[in-house]
Design an enzyme around this catalytic site. Sequence first.
Site: not given
Length: 322
Positions: A102, A119, A177, A197
């Site tokens: 991200h 996150e 990740h 992605r």
Amino acid sequence: MLYPLKFKPILKEKIWGGDKLKSKSKVDFSQKRIGESWEISGINGAISIVQNGVLAGQTLSQLISEFKTELVGKAVFEKFNSEFPILIKFIEAQDNLSVQLHPSDTLAKKRHNSFGKTEMWYITEAEPNAELIVGFKEPITVDRYKESLSKGELEDVLNKIKVEEGEVFFIKPGLVHAIGAGVTLAEIQQTSDVTYRLYDWLRVDKEGHSRELHTELALEAIDFQVNSDYKIEYDSIFNSKVPLVDSPYFKTNFLEINRRIFLDYSSVDSFVIYLNVGTQTAELIHNENSFMLSPMETILLPACIKTIELKSSGTKLLEISI
């Protein structure tokens, strides 16, 4: 008028999803693979709706517009105005998620007029030998990364770790990740749905289409160094808060309870969210009203509520605030 609020889960079909989250909705999802349950969301197109009490049917946006600081807190409202600052999810991976990352706030603002995405994950279930991908095995150059990607060898340079229930991970922007097959987790994140992605295991959907990759967009965002600060170590202390994450975006404490406890939020200028990540029901008591919180359920305590009682015969909660 405000009271502890439950919201209708918003279930998301995913190519890698499974069956565990389907029971969170009364809708028939028997033919679908559900990967995510958005518990509390301010994302456009997926705004949470209250499901309990006199405010049932109201959206989270409507509540912020009407109650403002009473709901979210003075400092939160001054910073985010009508935006709800975090997104709460449960995720079940029956198959591997894509390898992704991200962007930071700065990059996301420039490219997408969005927040970035920091996150954290709390592992609620992990099958034997279940894994996460977090970062690279060793520092890698841009050229080596591009080469491994073009040759289909990206997996060879990624850092894989086995995971167990109760482990906690903090995923910063730029950190490559992936959640591996057999992992179910709770996710707390900034309000953002921007994901780059990198690799999707050569998967195709029912129509034979592969999902979009964001190879070029990701290059500027990737952290190519090795990170070792992604795992949060902690020890549970019964009936006491244990700090997990204290970031500019959210604060999360772990709370394992096996009796009745009293919590005072008079010094907290924020809403508080509880996620039940244990196996037993918890009960919240406010103004002599009782609110039951089953395993894998979420409830929001408005900022104007400053004292609460919690009790359980034995469960685990995550407590989130700003």
